[in-house]
Design a protein around this motif. Structure first.
Motif, PDB file in Angstrom:
ATOM      1  N   PHE A 137      -9.562  36.963 -10.735  1.00 23.08           N
ATOM      2  CA  PHE A 137     -10.225  37.937  -9.859  1.00 23.08           C
ATOM      3  C   PHE A 137     -11.173  38.817 -10.645  1.00 23.08           C
ATOM      4  CE2 PHE A 137     -10.425  42.267  -8.262  1.00 23.08           C
ATOM      5  CZ  PHE A 137     -10.761  42.091  -6.927  1.00 23.08           C
ATOM      6  N   SER A 138     -12.363  39.086 -10.083  1.00 28.43           N
ATOM      7  CA  SER A 138     -13.264  40.054 -10.716  1.00 28.43           C
ATOM      8  C   SER A 138     -13.800  41.002  -9.663  1.00 28.43           C
ATOM      9  CB  SER A 138     -14.431  39.340 -11.425  1.00 28.43           C
ATOM     10  OG  SER A 138     -15.247  38.652 -10.497  1.00 28.43           O
ATOM     11  N   GLY A 139     -14.041  42.255 -10.075  1.00 29.88           N
ATOM     12  CA  GLY A 139     -14.550  43.256  -9.153  1.00 29.88           C
ATOM     13  C   GLY A 139     -14.946  44.515  -9.889  1.00 29.88           C
ATOM     14  N   ASP A 140     -15.605  45.434  -9.141  1.00 31.73           N
ATOM     15  CA  ASP A 140     -16.058  46.680  -9.770  1.00 31.73           C
ATOM     16  C   ASP A 140     -15.469  47.919  -9.115  1.00 31.73           C
ATOM     17  OD1 ASP A 140     -17.430  46.799  -7.386  1.00 31.73           O
ATOM     18  OD2 ASP A 140     -19.430  47.014  -8.279  1.00 31.73           O
ATOM     19  N   SER A 141     -14.437  47.751  -8.269  1.00 29.38           N
ATOM     20  CA  SER A 141     -13.772  48.913  -7.675  1.00 29.38           C
ATOM     21  C   SER A 141     -12.424  48.488  -7.129  1.00 29.38           C
ATOM     22  CB  SER A 141     -14.628  49.513  -6.548  1.00 29.38           C
ATOM     23  OG  SER A 141     -14.491  48.751  -5.355  1.00 29.38           O
ATOM     24  N   THR A 142     -11.676  49.458  -6.621  1.00 28.73           N
ATOM     25  CA  THR A 142     -10.404  49.159  -5.947  1.00 28.73           C
ATOM     26  C   THR A 142     -10.495  49.468  -4.460  1.00 28.73           C
ATOM     27  OG1 THR A 142      -9.595  51.367  -6.540  1.00 28.73           O
ATOM     28  CG2 THR A 142      -8.983  49.529  -7.999  1.00 28.73           C
ATOM     29  N   GLY A 143     -11.723  49.551  -3.930  1.00 29.03           N
ATOM     30  CA  GLY A 143     -11.879  49.762  -2.499  1.00 29.03           C
ATOM     31  C   GLY A 143     -11.263  48.621  -1.711  1.00 29.03           C
ATOM     32  N   ASN A 144     -10.692  48.937  -0.556  1.00 28.43           N
ATOM     33  CA  ASN A 144     -10.062  47.906   0.269  1.00 28.43           C
ATOM     34  C   ASN A 144     -10.176  48.319   1.739  1.00 28.43           C
ATOM     35  OD1 ASN A 144      -8.457  45.348   0.009  1.00 28.43           O
ATOM     36  ND2 ASN A 144      -7.010  46.509   1.252  1.00 28.43           N
ATOM     37  N   SER A 145     -11.334  48.057   2.316  1.00 26.09           N
ATOM     38  CA  SER A 145     -11.652  48.570   3.636  1.00 26.09           C
ATOM     39  C   SER A 145     -11.072  47.743   4.778  1.00 26.09           C
ATOM     40  CB  SER A 145     -13.182  48.643   3.806  1.00 26.09           C
ATOM     41  OG  SER A 145     -13.749  49.463   2.818  1.00 26.09           O
ATOM     42  N   TYR A 146     -10.740  46.489   4.521  1.00 23.27           N
ATOM     43  CA  TYR A 146     -10.288  45.598   5.582  1.00 23.27           C
ATOM     44  C   TYR A 146      -9.085  44.784   5.117  1.00 23.27           C
ATOM     45  CZ  TYR A 146     -14.915  46.645   7.457  1.00 23.27           C
ATOM     46  OH  TYR A 146     -16.022  47.288   7.927  1.00 23.27           O
ATOM     47  N   GLY A 147      -8.283  44.349   6.081  1.00 22.21           N
ATOM     48  CA  GLY A 147      -7.188  43.440   5.778  1.00 22.21           C
ATOM     49  C   GLY A 147      -5.989  44.108   5.152  1.00 22.21           C
ATOM     50  N   PRO A 148      -5.071  43.294   4.605  1.00 26.81           N
ATOM     51  CA  PRO A 148      -3.842  43.841   4.024  1.00 26.81           C
ATOM     52  C   PRO A 148      -4.104  44.682   2.788  1.00 26.81           C
ATOM     53  CG  PRO A 148      -4.055  41.510   3.524  1.00 26.81           C
ATOM     54  CD  PRO A 148      -5.129  41.829   4.512  1.00 26.81           C
ATOM     55  N   ALA A 149      -3.160  45.549   2.473  1.00 27.74           N
ATOM     56  CA  ALA A 149      -3.257  46.366   1.267  1.00 27.74           C
ATOM     57  C   ALA A 149      -3.304  45.483   0.022  1.00 27.74           C
ATOM     58  CB  ALA A 149      -2.076  47.320   1.182  1.00 27.74           C
ATOM     59  N   ILE A 150      -3.949  45.992  -1.011  1.00 30.73           N
ATOM     60  CA  ILE A 150      -4.062  45.228  -2.255  1.00 30.73           C
ATOM     61  C   ILE A 150      -2.693  44.828  -2.778  1.00 30.73           C
ATOM     62  CG2 ILE A 150      -4.828  45.298  -4.655  1.00 30.73           C
ATOM     63  CD1 ILE A 150      -6.996  47.292  -3.777  1.00 30.73           C
ATOM     64  N   GLU A 151      -1.789  45.794  -2.852  1.00 34.85           N
ATOM     65  CA  GLU A 151      -0.467  45.515  -3.415  1.00 34.85           C
ATOM     66  C   GLU A 151       0.308  44.505  -2.567  1.00 34.85           C
ATOM     67  OE1 GLU A 151      -1.680  49.663  -4.724  1.00 34.85           O
ATOM     68  OE2 GLU A 151      -1.776  48.464  -2.880  1.00 34.85           O
ATOM     69  N   ASP A 152       0.142  44.568  -1.243  1.00 34.91           N
ATOM     70  CA  ASP A 152       0.823  43.607  -0.379  1.00 34.91           C
ATOM     71  C   ASP A 152       0.296  42.196  -0.614  1.00 34.91           C
ATOM     72  OD1 ASP A 152       2.266  45.690   0.691  1.00 34.91           O
ATOM     73  OD2 ASP A 152       1.069  45.838   2.532  1.00 34.91           O
ATOM     74  N   GLY A 153      -1.031  42.085  -0.737  1.00 34.54           N
ATOM     75  CA  GLY A 153      -1.617  40.779  -1.027  1.00 34.54           C
ATOM     76  C   GLY A 153      -1.161  40.254  -2.373  1.00 34.54           C
ATOM     77  N   ASP A 155       1.577  41.012  -4.087  1.00 34.48           N
ATOM     78  CA  ASP A 155       2.999  40.666  -4.095  1.00 34.48           C
ATOM     79  C   ASP A 155       3.256  39.336  -3.389  1.00 34.48           C
ATOM     80  OD1 ASP A 155       3.405  43.037  -5.414  1.00 34.48           O
ATOM     81  OD2 ASP A 155       4.218  44.120  -3.677  1.00 34.48           O
ATOM     82  N   GLU A 156       2.520  39.082  -2.306  1.00 37.00           N
ATOM     83  CA  GLU A 156       2.679  37.813  -1.594  1.00 37.00           C
ATOM     84  C   GLU A 156       2.222  36.643  -2.469  1.00 37.00           C
ATOM     85  OE1 GLU A 156       3.239  34.745   1.083  1.00 37.00           O
ATOM     86  OE2 GLU A 156       4.056  36.790   1.088  1.00 37.00           O
ATOM     87  N   VAL A 157       1.101  36.825  -3.144  1.00 38.44           N
ATOM     88  CA  VAL A 157       0.584  35.759  -4.017  1.00 38.44           C
ATOM     89  C   VAL A 157       1.550  35.477  -5.160  1.00 38.44           C
ATOM     90  CG1 VAL A 157      -1.252  35.165  -5.646  1.00 38.44           C
ATOM     91  CG2 VAL A 157      -1.823  36.202  -3.439  1.00 38.44           C
ATOM     92  N   VAL A 158       2.028  36.519  -5.803  1.00 36.39           N
ATOM     93  CA  VAL A 158       2.948  36.344  -6.933  1.00 36.39           C
ATOM     94  C   VAL A 158       4.252  35.693  -6.485  1.00 36.39           C
ATOM     95  CG1 VAL A 158       4.308  37.586  -8.671  1.00 36.39           C
ATOM     96  CG2 VAL A 158       1.921  38.226  -8.265  1.00 36.39           C
ATOM     97  N   SER A 159       4.692  36.011  -5.254  1.00 35.52           N
ATOM     98  CA  SER A 159       5.931  35.404  -4.744  1.00 35.52           C
ATOM     99  C   SER A 159       5.803  33.891  -4.580  1.00 35.52           C
ATOM    100  CB  SER A 159       6.327  36.039  -3.408  1.00 35.52           C
ATOM    101  OG  SER A 159       5.485  35.595  -2.351  1.00 35.52           O
ATOM    102  N   ARG A 160       4.583  33.403  -4.525  1.00 36.51           N
ATOM    103  CA  ARG A 160       4.340  31.964  -4.404  1.00 36.51           C
ATOM    104  C   ARG A 160       4.242  31.284  -5.770  1.00 36.51           C
ATOM    105  NH1 ARG A 160      -0.431  31.525   0.217  1.00 36.51           N
ATOM    106  NH2 ARG A 160       0.206  33.309   1.501  1.00 36.51           N
ATOM    107  N   GLY A 161       4.472  32.042  -6.830  1.00 37.89           N
ATOM    108  CA  GLY A 161       4.423  31.471  -8.172  1.00 37.89           C
ATOM    109  C   GLY A 161       3.024  31.357  -8.745  1.00 37.89           C
ATOM    110  N   ILE A 162       2.109  32.179  -8.246  1.00 40.43           N
ATOM    111  CA  ILE A 162       0.717  32.157  -8.699  1.00 40.43           C
ATOM    112  C   ILE A 162       0.430  33.426  -9.510  1.00 40.43           C
ATOM    113  CG2 ILE A 162      -1.699  32.174  -7.950  1.00 40.43           C
ATOM    114  CD1 ILE A 162      -0.714  30.751  -5.376  1.00 40.43           C
ATOM    115  N   THR A 163      -0.223  33.271 -10.646  1.00 39.45           N
ATOM    116  CA  THR A 163      -0.593  34.410 -11.496  1.00 39.45           C
ATOM    117  C   THR A 163      -1.972  34.919 -11.114  1.00 39.45           C
ATOM    118  OG1 THR A 163       0.752  33.662 -13.363  1.00 39.45           O
ATOM    119  CG2 THR A 163      -1.107  35.105 -13.875  1.00 39.45           C
TER     120      THR A 163
END
Length: 236
Positions: A137-153, A155-163
């Motif tokens: 992942f690359s980006g220039d901010s932690t803005g998150n205007s739409y969709g699920p929260a960053i941490e929720d996304g 945690d879901e990804v990591v739970s699938r065994g993905i780094t």
């Protein structure tokens, strides 16, 4: 072969293609990224993927190959280069060439949580069986205007065994806005999984080299710092 066995064989899904690493390059295309910056990102990834050190890292993996896709994210996500298997310098050149040309289709504000989940779905729905699975992942901010929260996304990804690893892109604008702690914010909120780390790129010149260093670390699986500021060397 008996008819029943033949029908079973025909009905079975094709064998997944084995490789060392499934890697989603998830690049920022939000409104804070100008068209010239977007193209510079693509050019940097193209140059990094074809760099002899990166190709050597790929060829030295257990399977001698990786699978890569390039996705740009904003409010929506756009696949710029579909999954490609890279095992030779020619494969790397083909991937780099594919980055040159597709129009910008991911636009709008940030939706980081959605982007992470989109990348995870791409890994889980392809026909590739990678020993390791990573989102770059690359980006220039932690803005998150739409969709699920960053941490929720995350945690879901990591739970699938993905780094999830991250590249924090610092600019004069982000520093003036008080976001000079972006690398730490990505460490706290975005990355996760086995061996996850953050690389920080503070200038345009450093960005291209940071992309190369990050790819080598991800491909080789070398343990590194949780945060690699600038171009520090990995820990032993």
């Amino acid at each position: 072969m008996r008819l029943s066995a033949l029908l079973l064989a025909l009905a079975a899904p094709a064998h997944a293609q084995d490789t060392d690493l499934e890697l989603v390059l998830l690049a920022d295309s939000s409104g804070s990224i100008t068209q010239s910056e977007l193209m510079f990102q693509r050019e940097s990834y193209a140059a990094a993927m074809t760099d002899p050190a990166v190709v050597a890292a790929i060829m030295n993996t257990a399977y001698g190959s990786i699978a890569v896709t390039y996705v740009e994210w904003a409010t929506n996500q756009s696949v710029v280069v579909p999954w490609m298997q890279i095992a030779t310098p020619e494969d790397a050149q083909a991937f780099a060439a594919a980055l040159d040309g597709p129009p910008r289709r991911a636009t709008g504000r940030n939706a980081i949580g959605s982007a992470l989940l989109f990348a995870a779905d791409m890994i889980e729905t392809n026909r590739i069986d990678g020993w390791r699975r990573v989102i770059d992942f690359s980006g220039d901010s932690t803005g998150n205007s739409y969709g699920p929260a960053i941490e929720d996304g995350r945690d879901e990804v990591v739970s699938r065994g993905i780094t999830i690893n991250a590249l924090a892109i610092l600019s004069e604008r982000s520093i003036m806005d008080g976001r000079d702690g972006l690398a730490q914010a990505y460490a706290d909120r975005v990355i996760g999984g086995l061996g996850a780390f953050v690389v920080e790129a503070a200038t345009r010149d450093v960005f291209a080299e940071a992309v190369k260093r990050k790819l080598i670390l991800e491909i080789s699986g070398v343990p590194t710092r949780r945060i690699v500021a600038g171009l520090e060397t990995p820990e032993d």
